[in-house]
Scaffold this motif. Structure first.
Motif, PDB file in Angstrom:
ATOM      1  N   UNK A   1       0.803  -1.217   0.000  1.00 52.73           N
ATOM      2  CA  UNK A   1       0.000   0.000   0.000  1.00 52.73           C
ATOM      3  C   UNK A   1       0.829   1.257   0.000  1.00 52.73           C
ATOM      4  N   UNK A   2       0.246   2.273   0.604  1.00 57.60           N
ATOM      5  CA  UNK A   2       0.758   3.635   0.501  1.00 57.60           C
ATOM      6  C   UNK A   2       0.942   4.262   1.875  1.00 57.60           C
ATOM      7  N   UNK A   3       1.945   5.120   1.999  1.00 59.47           N
ATOM      8  CA  UNK A   3       2.167   5.843   3.252  1.00 59.47           C
ATOM      9  C   UNK A   3       2.759   7.206   2.946  1.00 59.47           C
ATOM     10  N   UNK A   4       2.213   8.227   3.591  1.00 55.23           N
ATOM     11  CA  UNK A   4       2.733   9.579   3.444  1.00 55.23           C
ATOM     12  C   UNK A   4       3.977   9.716   4.309  1.00 55.23           C
ATOM     13  N   UNK A   5       5.091  10.107   3.698  1.00 58.30           N
ATOM     14  CA  UNK A   5       6.378  10.178   4.390  1.00 58.30           C
ATOM     15  C   UNK A   5       6.852  11.624   4.500  1.00 58.30           C
TER      16      UNK A   5
ATOM     17  N   UNK B   1      13.338  13.459   6.585  1.00 56.16           N
ATOM     18  CA  UNK B   1      14.233  14.334   5.829  1.00 56.16           C
ATOM     19  C   UNK B   1      14.905  13.574   4.691  1.00 56.16           C
ATOM     20  N   UNK B   2      14.542  13.932   3.453  1.00 53.19           N
ATOM     21  CA  UNK B   2      15.119  13.316   2.255  1.00 53.19           C
ATOM     22  C   UNK B   2      14.899  14.265   1.079  1.00 53.19           C
ATOM     23  N   UNK B   3      15.639  14.081  -0.007  1.00 51.24           N
ATOM     24  CA  UNK B   3      15.525  14.991  -1.157  1.00 51.24           C
ATOM     25  C   UNK B   3      14.140  14.991  -1.813  1.00 51.24           C
ATOM     26  N   UNK B   4      13.304  13.989  -1.532  1.00 52.96           N
ATOM     27  CA  UNK B   4      12.033  13.821  -2.234  1.00 52.96           C
ATOM     28  C   UNK B   4      10.810  13.958  -1.322  1.00 52.96           C
ATOM     29  N   UNK B   5      11.024  14.219  -0.035  1.00 46.22           N
ATOM     30  CA  UNK B   5       9.895  14.321   0.895  1.00 46.22           C
ATOM     31  C   UNK B   5       9.514  15.769   1.131  1.00 46.22           C
ATOM     32  N   UNK B   6       8.247  16.008   1.490  1.00 46.41           N
ATOM     33  CA  UNK B   6       7.200  15.028   1.752  1.00 46.41           C
ATOM     34  C   UNK B   6       6.705  14.381   0.452  1.00 46.41           C
TER      35      UNK B   6
ATOM     36  N   UNK C   1       6.655   7.647  -4.673  1.00 47.48           N
ATOM     37  CA  UNK C   1       8.052   7.258  -4.528  1.00 47.48           C
ATOM     38  C   UNK C   1       8.092   5.884  -3.872  1.00 47.48           C
ATOM     39  N   UNK C   2       9.225   5.234  -3.946  1.00 48.22           N
ATOM     40  CA  UNK C   2       9.463   4.000  -3.208  1.00 48.22           C
ATOM     41  C   UNK C   2      10.942   3.957  -2.873  1.00 48.22           C
ATOM     42  N   UNK C   3      11.244   3.427  -1.701  1.00 52.80           N
ATOM     43  CA  UNK C   3      12.637   3.372  -1.258  1.00 52.80           C
ATOM     44  C   UNK C   3      12.946   1.999  -0.678  1.00 52.80           C
ATOM     45  N   UNK C   4      14.226   1.670  -0.691  1.00 52.55           N
ATOM     46  CA  UNK C   4      14.710   0.478   0.018  1.00 52.55           C
ATOM     47  C   UNK C   4      16.229   0.597   0.130  1.00 52.55           C
ATOM     48  N   UNK C   5      16.815  -0.122   1.086  1.00 55.68           N
ATOM     49  CA  UNK C   5      18.275  -0.160   1.143  1.00 55.68           C
ATOM     50  C   UNK C   5      18.847  -0.716  -0.161  1.00 55.68           C
ATOM     51  N   UNK C   6      20.002  -0.230  -0.570  1.00 57.78           N
ATOM     52  CA  UNK C   6      20.594  -0.677  -1.830  1.00 57.78           C
ATOM     53  C   UNK C   6      20.832  -2.190  -1.846  1.00 57.78           C
TER      54      UNK C   6
END
Length: 182
Positions: free
Chosen positions: A83-87, A90-95, A134-139
């Motif tokens: 699903x989805x979550x509002x983040x 602190x990151x270059x693409x947030x909120x 967006x989506x993120x994960x550890x490399x």
């Protein structure tokens, strides 16, 4: 819009619904599995899973979406979340709104994460009218990154996740993006 079994929406094989308190034991068992939590700081205790579930309840109430409980339609088996979550960390693409997934081991390798994420993209863009996800994960989490690619997301960069500062093997993360096509 609610379908049978209180599903908010379905894909070919999966149903997506809000969480319920009776899901805690299965949710906690998934979060306690060291293999499932391999790319997270640690497996979660029952109390930590309950706190996470309470955050999902609050997120659903505030935003109208969350990391939904995902069930196999045929068996009604709860396999995890997609699903989805509002983040806002602190990151270059947030909120930004994130699309994410976590499935119990018995559900791996069946295409559920990809199928479910594609359906959640559709929900986000068509029903919620979001412009971008967006989506993120550890490399080091190549399986999750592969799902991002399979659902049409494009790699936008790498960043050091602020919540993973104490975990150098996990801190370097990738982030992917996808835009709604008008």
């Amino acid at each position: 819009m609610t379908t049978a079994n209180n599903y908010l929406f379905t894909s070919q094989r999966l149903g997506f619904r809000p969480w319920a308190h009776h899901d805690l034991d299965e949710f906690a068992a998934m979060n306690a599995d060291p293999e499932v939590m391999k790319h997270f700081p640690k497996p979660l205790s029952m109390e930590e899973s309950e706190e996470f579930l309470n955050r999902l309840f609050k997120h659903q109430a505030k935003h109208g979406y969350c990391y939904f409980a995902a069930e196999v339609l045929e068996s009604k088996e709860l396999i995890g979340f997609i699903g989805l979550a509002y983040q806002t960390y602190e990151a270059p693409f947030t909120p930004a709104t994130d699309i994410g997934w976590r499935l119990k081991r018995s559900a791996w390798g069946r295409g559920y994460a990809t199928e479910g994420a594609k359906r959640c993209l559709q929900f986000a863009f068509e029903d919620l009218q979001l412009e971008k996800l967006i989506s993120t994960c550890p490399v080091v989490n190549h399986r999750s990154e592969l799902v991002m690619q399979k659902i049409g997301m494009k790699k936008a960069g790498e960043f050091d996740h602020p919540y993973l500062q104490d975990y150098p093997e996990l801190q370097k993360c990738v982030w992917y993006e996808i835009q709604r096509i008008s």
